[in-house]
Scaffold this motif. Structure first.
Motif, PDB file in Angstrom:
ATOM      1  N   LYS A 248       0.849  -1.192   0.000  1.00 49.06           N
ATOM      2  CA  LYS A 248       0.000   0.000   0.000  1.00 49.06           C
ATOM      3  C   LYS A 248       0.878   1.232   0.000  1.00 49.06           C
ATOM      4  O   LYS A 248       1.729   1.402   0.875  1.00 49.06           O
ATOM      5  CB  LYS A 248      -0.928   0.014   1.214  1.00 49.06           C
ATOM      6  N   THR A 249       0.671   2.129  -0.988  1.00 45.68           N
ATOM      7  CA  THR A 249       1.409   3.385  -1.048  1.00 45.68           C
ATOM      8  C   THR A 249       0.434   4.528  -1.330  1.00 45.68           C
ATOM      9  O   THR A 249      -0.717   4.312  -1.744  1.00 45.68           O
ATOM     10  CB  THR A 249       2.480   3.377  -2.148  1.00 45.68           C
ATOM     11  N   ILE A 250       0.900   5.751  -1.140  1.00 45.53           N
ATOM     12  CA  ILE A 250       0.122   6.952  -1.470  1.00 45.53           C
ATOM     13  C   ILE A 250       0.953   7.790  -2.433  1.00 45.53           C
ATOM     14  O   ILE A 250       2.020   8.294  -2.077  1.00 45.53           O
ATOM     15  CB  ILE A 250      -0.228   7.772  -0.216  1.00 45.53           C
ATOM     16  N   ASP A 251       0.454   7.899  -3.663  1.00 44.59           N
ATOM     17  CA  ASP A 251       1.128   8.685  -4.699  1.00 44.59           C
ATOM     18  C   ASP A 251       2.583   8.265  -4.919  1.00 44.59           C
ATOM     19  O   ASP A 251       3.439   9.109  -5.197  1.00 44.59           O
ATOM     20  CB  ASP A 251       1.061  10.178  -4.369  1.00 44.59           C
ATOM     21  N   GLU A 252       2.872   6.982  -4.769  1.00 48.37           N
ATOM     22  CA  GLU A 252       4.215   6.466  -5.054  1.00 48.37           C
ATOM     23  C   GLU A 252       4.085   5.256  -5.959  1.00 48.37           C
ATOM     24  O   GLU A 252       3.263   4.365  -5.725  1.00 48.37           O
ATOM     25  CB  GLU A 252       4.946   6.096  -3.764  1.00 48.37           C
ATOM     26  N   GLU A 253       4.889   5.228  -7.009  1.00 49.01           N
ATOM     27  CA  GLU A 253       4.818   4.147  -7.975  1.00 49.01           C
ATOM     28  C   GLU A 253       5.302   2.832  -7.372  1.00 49.01           C
ATOM     29  O   GLU A 253       6.238   2.802  -6.563  1.00 49.01           O
ATOM     30  CB  GLU A 253       5.677   4.484  -9.203  1.00 49.01           C
ATOM     31  N   VAL A 254       4.652   1.745  -7.777  1.00 53.50           N
ATOM     32  CA  VAL A 254       5.083   0.393  -7.429  1.00 53.50           C
ATOM     33  C   VAL A 254       5.571  -0.274  -8.709  1.00 53.50           C
ATOM     34  O   VAL A 254       4.825  -0.394  -9.692  1.00 53.50           O
ATOM     35  CB  VAL A 254       3.940  -0.421  -6.802  1.00 53.50           C
ATOM     36  N   GLN A 255       6.810  -0.701  -8.705  1.00 50.10           N
ATOM     37  CA  GLN A 255       7.422  -1.286  -9.896  1.00 50.10           C
ATOM     38  C   GLN A 255       7.900  -2.695  -9.574  1.00 50.10           C
ATOM     39  O   GLN A 255       8.741  -2.887  -8.696  1.00 50.10           O
ATOM     40  CB  GLN A 255       8.583  -0.409 -10.357  1.00 50.10           C
ATOM     41  N   LEU A 256       7.360  -3.677 -10.294  1.00 46.58           N
ATOM     42  CA  LEU A 256       7.734  -5.077 -10.098  1.00 46.58           C
ATOM     43  C   LEU A 256       8.559  -5.530 -11.293  1.00 46.58           C
ATOM     44  O   LEU A 256       8.062  -5.574 -12.427  1.00 46.58           O
ATOM     45  CB  LEU A 256       6.494  -5.963  -9.938  1.00 46.58           C
ATOM     46  N   LYS A 257       9.812  -5.874 -11.031  1.00 46.88           N
ATOM     47  CA  LYS A 257      10.714  -6.296 -12.092  1.00 46.88           C
ATOM     48  C   LYS A 257      10.412  -7.738 -12.515  1.00 46.88           C
ATOM     49  O   LYS A 257       9.516  -8.396 -11.964  1.00 46.88           O
ATOM     50  CB  LYS A 257      12.162  -6.151 -11.622  1.00 46.88           C
ATOM     51  N   SER A 258      11.162  -8.263 -13.460  1.00 46.08           N
ATOM     52  CA  SER A 258      10.866  -9.560 -14.068  1.00 46.08           C
ATOM     53  C   SER A 258      10.862 -10.693 -13.035  1.00 46.08           C
ATOM     54  O   SER A 258      11.658 -10.717 -12.101  1.00 46.08           O
ATOM     55  CB  SER A 258      11.876  -9.879 -15.165  1.00 46.08           C
ATOM     56  N   ASN A 259       9.889 -11.582 -13.223  1.00 42.03           N
ATOM     57  CA  ASN A 259       9.765 -12.822 -12.434  1.00 42.03           C
ATOM     58  C   ASN A 259       9.431 -12.576 -10.962  1.00 42.03           C
ATOM     59  O   ASN A 259       9.620 -13.465 -10.134  1.00 42.03           O
ATOM     60  CB  ASN A 259      11.043 -13.661 -12.527  1.00 42.03           C
ATOM     61  N   VAL A 260       8.931 -11.401 -10.645  1.00 46.34           N
ATOM     62  CA  VAL A 260       8.500 -11.124  -9.277  1.00 46.34           C
ATOM     63  C   VAL A 260       7.134 -11.750  -9.045  1.00 46.34           C
ATOM     64  O   VAL A 260       6.262 -11.750  -9.920  1.00 46.34           O
ATOM     65  CB  VAL A 260       8.451  -9.603  -9.004  1.00 46.34           C
ATOM     66  N   ILE A 261       6.943 -12.278  -7.827  1.00 38.76           N
ATOM     67  CA  ILE A 261       5.654 -12.839  -7.424  1.00 38.76           C
ATOM     68  C   ILE A 261       5.159 -12.071  -6.200  1.00 38.76           C
ATOM     69  O   ILE A 261       5.884 -11.936  -5.212  1.00 38.76           O
ATOM     70  CB  ILE A 261       5.765 -14.335  -7.094  1.00 38.76           C
ATOM     71  N   VAL A 262       3.914 -11.560  -6.274  1.00 43.36           N
ATOM     72  CA  VAL A 262       3.270 -10.920  -5.133  1.00 43.36           C
ATOM     73  C   VAL A 262       1.954 -11.646  -4.886  1.00 43.36           C
ATOM     74  O   VAL A 262       1.042 -11.592  -5.720  1.00 43.36           O
ATOM     75  CB  VAL A 262       3.019  -9.420  -5.365  1.00 43.36           C
ATOM     76  N   ARG A 263       1.866 -12.312  -3.754  1.00 36.65           N
ATOM     77  CA  ARG A 263       0.626 -12.996  -3.374  1.00 36.65           C
ATOM     78  C   ARG A 263      -0.124 -12.096  -2.394  1.00 36.65           C
ATOM     79  O   ARG A 263      -0.030 -12.253  -1.175  1.00 36.65           O
ATOM     80  CB  ARG A 263       0.935 -14.356  -2.766  1.00 36.65           C
TER      81      ARG A 263
END
Length: 312
Positions: A248-263
């Motif tokens: 959870k962020t406020i006005d901040e980008e979330v960047q997931l690079k290659s092969n990342v898993i978020v459950r």
């Protein structure tokens, strides 16, 4: 009357028979005596064992070799203080058996420098000096010291918060192959106060005023929350990182690079930032993405199992 003269070979028969009988009696007596001695266990070897000690909030004792040892006759003692209890099982102990000594199992809570003794009847099997990582390192944080978690300390269980339960003004680094378990609440004293090195592991919740740095192949079991305008630009989960929790962020980008898993879910609040969420190649998000007010960039090979909500 003519007397018969005995031959010398006949005269030797009686001594030979006597010697044989004497040897037979000796062997019989020694056989009975040996049986009696073995029967009452006079010649039994004492029990022996080799073991390793693994310490975090408790002390695990693992048998690597053992002979003639039973659980109900094996005690753990705190030297100079008394009994901490018997081995946590029953019957004959074998290689691989484990017992756990908790901090409060002994007459006094375990502290750094205490010596645990593993004892069977009349035999001291092994000793271990307690390092006390679970409280000693955490107590140091109240003095404003930075914390670096190494592989040798792991897993380190520690809640890193301020004196009043608020944010701590320190820097936390989890080294390669190290693990930190606990709640972490940090202020914005620098651009990145929370760092997970490659293949580091964090289990708990992170709430930070500064942007964390998360290197390749990190593991995160828990949630990350970043307030509005943290010190830093973009939350990046670098390649091959695995996260079991929500972001959870406020006005901040979330960047997931290659092969990342978020459950878990990804929530970006606020408005007007493009993109709000950027999913690289072969990324898996097993949850919803709520970027209302922001855009979401999804690569062709990325997969989101839940709902994506974004601006217009």
């Amino acid at each position: 009357m003519r007397l018969r003269r005995s031959q010398s070979s006949e005269r030797a028969v009686s001594p030979v028979i006597g010697t044989v009988l004497l040897i037979g009696m000796f062997v019989a007596v020694m056989t009975v005596l040996a049986a009696a001695i073995l029967g009452v266990g006079f010649l039994q070897q004492p029990p022996s064992a080799e073991m390793v000690f693994q310490e975090d909030e408790s002390v695990a004792i693992v048998l690597t070799d053992v002979r003639g040892l039973s659980a109900d006759s094996t005690e753990i003692q705190l030297r100079g203080e008394g009994d901490c209890g018997q081995w946590d099982s029953s019957g004959t102990l074998k290689k691989g058996d484990v017992t756990i000594v908790e901090r409060n199992d002994c007459p006094d809570p375990l502290e750094k420098g205490d010596v645990l003794q593993v004892v069977s009847p009349k035999v001291l099997l092994d000793t271990y000096e307690v390092r006390g990582n679970w409280y000693d390192r955490c107590d140091a944080l109240t003095n404003g010291n930075d914390l670096t978690v190494s592989k040798d300390d792991s897993p380190l269980k520690c809640d890193i918060v301020g004196d009043d339960g608020g944010r701590a003004d320190i820097k936390v680094t989890i080294n390669e192959d190290a693990e930190l378990i606990g709640t972490v609440k940090l202020s914005d004293s620098s651009e990145s106060d929370f760092n997970i090195k490659q293949e580091g592991k964090f289990t708990g919740t992170l709430n930070s005023d500064s942007m964390p740095t998360i290197k390749d192949k990190a593991t995160i079991n828990g949630d990350i929350t970043l307030p509005e305008e943290p010190n830093g630009d973009t939350l990046k989960l670098n390649q091959d990182t695995e996260m079991n929790g929500s972001i959870k962020t406020i006005d901040e980008e979330v960047q997931l690079k290659s092969n990342v898993i978020v459950r878990g879910d990804i929530i970006v609040e606020g408005s007007g930032m493009d993109p709000g969420v950027d999913l690289g190649e072969n990324v898996l998000v097993d949850g919803d993405i709520d970027a209302n007010g922001h855009s979401v960039d999804v690569s062709e090979s990325a997969n989101v199992t839940g709902t994506i909500t974004q601006n217009g």
